[in-house]
Design an enzyme around this catalytic site. Structure first.
Site, short mmCIF file in Angstrom:
data_model
loop_
_atom_site.label_atom_id
_atom_site.label_comp_id
_atom_site.label_asym_id
_atom_site.label_seq_id
_atom_site.Cartn_x
_atom_site.Cartn_y
_atom_site.Cartn_z
N VAL A 201 52.45 42.23 40.65
CA VAL A 201 51.06 42.15 41.10
C VAL A 201 50.65 43.46 41.76
CG1 VAL A 201 50.96 39.64 41.37
CG2 VAL A 201 51.83 41.05 43.26
N ARG A 203 50.93 47.49 40.41
CA ARG A 203 50.26 48.28 39.39
C ARG A 203 51.12 48.28 38.14
NH1 ARG A 203 46.09 47.73 41.54
NH2 ARG A 203 44.64 49.31 42.35
N ASP A 227 50.52 40.55 36.03
CA ASP A 227 49.08 40.54 36.27
C ASP A 227 48.47 41.92 36.10
OD1 ASP A 227 46.70 39.06 37.20
OD2 ASP A 227 46.81 40.40 38.94
N GLU A 232 44.97 48.51 30.48
CA GLU A 232 44.20 47.28 30.65
C GLU A 232 42.83 47.43 29.99
OE1 GLU A 232 44.13 46.22 34.81
OE2 GLU A 232 46.32 46.15 34.94
N HIS A 251 44.73 40.82 35.51
CA HIS A 251 44.49 41.52 36.78
C HIS A 251 43.56 40.72 37.69
CE1 HIS A 251 44.65 45.85 38.55
NE2 HIS A 251 44.51 44.97 39.52
N SER A 253 45.00 38.41 40.28
CA SER A 253 45.79 37.70 41.28
C SER A 253 45.12 37.65 42.65
CB SER A 253 47.18 38.34 41.41
OG SER A 253 47.09 39.69 41.81
#
Length: 297
Positions: A201, A203, A227, A232, A251, A253
């Site tokens: 959680v 990077r 996550d 991305e 992404h 969380s």
């Protein structure tokens, strides 16, 4: 006192809006527009990002300047801790398998794992890592917290190799810096015990994704909950989507209902401090890449 004049900018219009701008709020923390438009920043004195991580803003021109950089530390601590704890319980109790069987209308009894008494190593001893460690401990896990430096119940980063062989759960909640980039690679993964699970959680670039995919495909890891990713959105052809035991989330969380309001309130409060000439909250140590305080990293 007159109120501040506000300019709104997109990635494409930021460079045109920067001249004469004194305070810059970076709402899209994944954007690279600030780096690209920075030559036009002739009056900026303070940059604030609506995120805990500042890696998109740690480019040389900003780091070498006198510009103050602040982040949104404190907004995401408990939400992310809840998310991680939920993932641990869901994976240990095979909730994904239950939902998959339900979708097939299949009655398939099986046993699940105990969470209490298991060992979790949490990497990152800032507010998010500490909140996560406390919540995992509250459900009965043995938690080892690792930070840049040791002290106050925190292992120094140099102790991580000796902790990995007993890490049944490895949680990455560290900031992305030169020291942490690619920290979870083939060698680190091989040091984990067979069947260990990884939760990231922090990077995406903390993890060498190809090495993680290999460790999952080989069966060495029992699963992973991811996550954040190097790129991305995660490309549709990434093997991580289809590997067994993997949970992919976009992404999210720390993004609870009302999170934008909390981010806005933090910035408005900091703006009031700025206009009054008072110290700002969450000032990032630009030599470290995160907000520095005693016992946190």
């Amino acid at each position: 006192m007159d109120g501040p004049r506000v300019r709104f900018a997109t990635d494409e219009t930021l460079a045109a809006n920067l001249p004469g701008t004194e305070v810059l709020l970076v709402w899209d923390f994944l954007s690279t527009a600030v780096r690209e438009a920075w030559p036009a920043a002739d009056a900026v004195r303070w940059v604030h990002t609506a995120s805990a991580g500042v890696d998109r803003l740690t480019f040389p021109a900003l780091l070498d300047s006198d510009v103050v950089l602040t982040n949104s530390r404190g907004v995401f601590d408990t939400p992310i801790a809840e998310y991680v704890t939920g993932l641990v319980i869901a994976m240990a109790k095979d909730l994904p398998g239950t939902l998959a069987a339900q979708s097939r209308r299949e009655w398939r009894h099986r046993e699940s794992e105990r969470v209490g008494g298991r060992t979790a190593v949490v990497v990152g001893s800032g507010p998010i890592g500490r909140a996560t460690a406390a919540m995992l401990a509250a459900v009965g896990m043995r938690v080892e917290l690792v930070g840049r430096r040791g002290g106050d119940g925190v292992h120094p980063s140099g102790a991580l190799p000796e902790l990995l062989p007993r890490a049944e759960w490895l949680v990455l909640a560290a900031p992305l810096t030169d020291a942490t980039r690619g920290m979870l690679d083939a060698a680190t993964l091989a040091a984990l015990p067979p069947g260990a699970r990884v939760i990231n959680v922090g990077r995406g670039a903390l993890v060498v994704q190809d090495d993680l995919a290999d460790a999952l495909a080989s069966g060495h890891l029992g699963g992973a909950a991811l996550d954040v990713f190097e790129r991305e959105p995660l490309p549709a052809d990434s093997p991580l989507w289809g590997l067994p035991g993997v949970i992919v989330s976009p992404h999210m969380s720390g993004d609870i209902l009302g999170w934008r309001d909390e981010l806005e309130a933090l910035f408005v409060d900091n703006l009031a401090h700025y206009r009054a000439g008072e110290p700002l909250r969450n000032v990032v140590d630009k030599t470290l890449g995160f907000v520095s305080s005693t016992g946190s990293a």
